[in-house]
Design a protein around this motif. Structure first.
Motif, PDB file in Angstrom:
ATOM      1  N   VAL A 100     -11.125  -3.623   6.523  1.00 37.88           N
ATOM      2  CA  VAL A 100     -10.033  -2.800   7.174  1.00 37.88           C
ATOM      3  C   VAL A 100      -9.999  -1.416   6.548  1.00 37.88           C
ATOM      4  CG1 VAL A 100      -7.430  -2.829   7.621  1.00 37.88           C
ATOM      5  CG2 VAL A 100      -8.848  -5.062   7.602  1.00 37.88           C
ATOM      6  N   ILE A 101      -9.919  -0.703   7.239  1.00 40.36           N
ATOM      7  CA  ILE A 101      -9.803   0.867   6.918  1.00 40.36           C
ATOM      8  C   ILE A 101      -8.135   1.332   7.127  1.00 40.36           C
ATOM      9  CG2 ILE A 101     -10.420   3.408   7.092  1.00 40.36           C
ATOM     10  CD1 ILE A 101     -13.161   2.300   8.061  1.00 40.36           C
ATOM     11  N   ASP A 102      -7.514   1.824   6.312  1.00 37.73           N
ATOM     12  CA  ASP A 102      -6.427   2.652   6.384  1.00 37.73           C
ATOM     13  C   ASP A 102      -6.129   3.712   5.440  1.00 37.73           C
ATOM     14  OD1 ASP A 102      -3.730   1.385   8.275  1.00 37.73           O
ATOM     15  OD2 ASP A 102      -3.190   2.942   6.613  1.00 37.73           O
ATOM     16  N   ILE A 103      -5.289   4.882   6.176  1.00 38.23           N
ATOM     17  CA  ILE A 103      -4.998   6.110   5.252  1.00 38.23           C
ATOM     18  C   ILE A 103      -4.109   5.572   4.021  1.00 38.23           C
ATOM     19  CG2 ILE A 103      -3.344   7.052   6.662  1.00 38.23           C
ATOM     20  CD1 ILE A 103      -4.600   9.811   6.127  1.00 38.23           C
ATOM     21  N   ASN A 104      -3.035   4.666   4.402  1.00 38.37           N
ATOM     22  CA  ASN A 104      -2.118   4.239   3.268  1.00 38.37           C
ATOM     23  C   ASN A 104      -2.467   2.784   2.713  1.00 38.37           C
ATOM     24  OD1 ASN A 104       0.196   3.710   2.093  1.00 38.37           O
ATOM     25  ND2 ASN A 104       1.508   3.253   3.853  1.00 38.37           N
ATOM     26  N   PRO A 105      -2.792   2.793   1.688  1.00 39.28           N
ATOM     27  CA  PRO A 105      -3.191   1.722   0.537  1.00 39.28           C
ATOM     28  C   PRO A 105      -2.045   0.580   0.632  1.00 39.28           C
ATOM     29  CG  PRO A 105      -2.640   3.413  -0.677  1.00 39.28           C
ATOM     30  CD  PRO A 105      -2.856   4.091   0.439  1.00 39.28           C
ATOM     31  N   LEU A 106      -0.835   0.838   0.856  1.00 40.31           N
ATOM     32  CA  LEU A 106       0.270  -0.071   0.809  1.00 40.31           C
ATOM     33  C   LEU A 106       0.262  -0.917   2.224  1.00 40.31           C
ATOM     34  CD1 LEU A 106       3.179   2.061  -0.524  1.00 40.31           C
ATOM     35  CD2 LEU A 106       1.767   0.570  -1.697  1.00 40.31           C
ATOM     36  N   ALA A 107      -0.528  -0.245   3.264  1.00 41.11           N
ATOM     37  CA  ALA A 107      -0.386  -1.037   4.518  1.00 41.11           C
ATOM     38  C   ALA A 107      -1.364  -2.413   4.276  1.00 41.11           C
ATOM     39  CB  ALA A 107      -1.119  -0.091   5.547  1.00 41.11           C
ATOM     40  N   PHE A 108      -2.430  -2.400   3.353  1.00 46.52           N
ATOM     41  CA  PHE A 108      -3.106  -3.624   3.131  1.00 46.52           C
ATOM     42  C   PHE A 108      -2.027  -5.008   2.602  1.00 46.52           C
ATOM     43  CE2 PHE A 108      -6.038  -0.120   2.101  1.00 46.52           C
ATOM     44  CZ  PHE A 108      -6.938  -0.122   3.351  1.00 46.52           C
ATOM     45  N   GLU A 109      -0.856  -4.655   2.285  1.00 44.16           N
ATOM     46  CA  GLU A 109      -0.079  -5.928   1.845  1.00 44.16           C
ATOM     47  C   GLU A 109      -0.012  -6.803   3.067  1.00 44.16           C
ATOM     48  OE1 GLU A 109       3.366  -3.974   0.134  1.00 44.16           O
ATOM     49  OE2 GLU A 109       2.314  -3.278  -1.525  1.00 44.16           O
ATOM     50  N   ARG A 110      -0.015  -5.982   4.372  1.00 40.82           N
ATOM     51  CA  ARG A 110       0.133  -6.949   5.461  1.00 40.82           C
ATOM     52  C   ARG A 110      -0.740  -7.864   5.494  1.00 40.82           C
ATOM     53  NH1 ARG A 110       1.229  -1.530   7.834  1.00 40.82           N
ATOM     54  NH2 ARG A 110       3.366  -1.381   8.411  1.00 40.82           N
ATOM     55  N   LEU A 111      -2.202  -7.751   5.050  1.00 35.67           N
ATOM     56  CA  LEU A 111      -3.064  -8.674   5.164  1.00 35.67           C
ATOM     57  C   LEU A 111      -2.784  -9.854   4.294  1.00 35.67           C
ATOM     58  CD1 LEU A 111      -5.923  -6.431   4.508  1.00 35.67           C
ATOM     59  CD2 LEU A 111      -5.410  -7.406   6.594  1.00 35.67           C
ATOM     60  N   GLY A 112      -1.995  -9.998   3.332  1.00 38.99           N
ATOM     61  CA  GLY A 112      -1.330 -11.128   2.833  1.00 38.99           C
ATOM     62  C   GLY A 112      -2.641 -11.493   1.656  1.00 38.99           C
ATOM     63  N   THR A 113      -2.421 -12.875   1.140  1.00 37.64           N
ATOM     64  CA  THR A 113      -3.522 -13.542   0.217  1.00 37.64           C
ATOM     65  C   THR A 113      -4.158 -14.796   0.837  1.00 37.64           C
ATOM     66  OG1 THR A 113      -1.582 -14.870  -0.678  1.00 37.64           O
ATOM     67  CG2 THR A 113      -1.808 -12.592  -1.502  1.00 37.64           C
ATOM     68  N   GLY A 114      -5.072 -15.128   0.252  1.00 39.69           N
ATOM     69  CA  GLY A 114      -5.914 -16.318   0.599  1.00 39.69           C
ATOM     70  C   GLY A 114      -6.946 -16.117   1.432  1.00 39.69           C
TER      71      GLY A 114
END
Length: 214
Positions: free
Chosen positions: A28-42
């Protein structure tokens, strides 16, 4: 498959999780690194911070060996540029871009860029629900020109043959589900009450199909 998703909003993150669960190699590519928190864990999902249509960022994401790419940021223009680069420069086999403006989506589609317009699809689906309650739209192809619909055979349809309810170039019966089992019907096969009929229909002919099927 190796899949690249540009944009980690609700759609992008949802796609990433779903594709990862299916065993795909997802980045996944995004300009905002905080957006990756939506991916969750696991889940094993690769992330790259940067602009989705930057060639260096795309290379870092592994686009040279990617099987597919989806551009689903909030910007129509950014999505189309990224999709075009993926398709024309890196020759990614499967590319799609989300475009909010239905008019732009049609223009880009004609230029060879596969696009999905959630506005057009949602509007058409809502119209179906409001005006054609007896028809259930399963999927729309292209930008909505062709729909796959299903309808349960009522008293009006029972006893009629497949060739009697088909409209060449307008509607085509593609399958029948009877007693829980689906099959491909022949032209002279008669419908039975309660059969679930699946048809491919041209969008502009929905009125006519609804009238035919009561």
């Amino acid at each position: 498959m190796k899949v690249i998703i540009i944009g980690c909003g609700r759609l992008g993150s949802g796609m990433a999780r779903d594709l990862s669960r299916r065993g795909n190699d997802v980045t996944v590519i995004d300009i905002n690194p905080l957006a990756f928190e939506r991916l969750g864990t696991g889940l094993k999902i690769n992330t790259v911070t940067g602009i989705g249509f930057d060639r260096n960022v795309l290379t870092q994401a592994g686009i040279e060996t990617a099987d597919s790419l989806a551009a689903v940021t909030a910007s129509d223009e950014a999505n189309v540029v990224a999709a075009r680069i993926a398709k024309m420069v890196f020759r990614v086999p499967r590319v799609a871009a989300r475009v909010y403006d239905p008019r732009k989506a049609e223009i880009y589609r004609r230029l060879g860029i596969p696009t999905i317009s959630p506005v057009a699809i949602t509007a058409a689906r809502m119209s179906d629900l409001l005006t054609f309650s007896n028809l259930n739209t399963l999927i729309r192809l292209g930008t909505g020109e062709v729909s796959v619909i299903e309808i349960e055979a009522n008293d009006l349809l029972a006893g009629r043959t497949i060739e009697e309810i088909g409209l060449p170039g307008k509607a085509l019966v593609i399958s029948i589900t009877r007693m829980g089992k689906s099959f491909l019907p022949t032209a002279r096969m008669a419908l039975e009450f309660g059969d679930v009929v699946h048809l491919a229909v041209m969008g502009e002919d929905t009125d006519r199909i609804a009238s035919m099927f009561g």
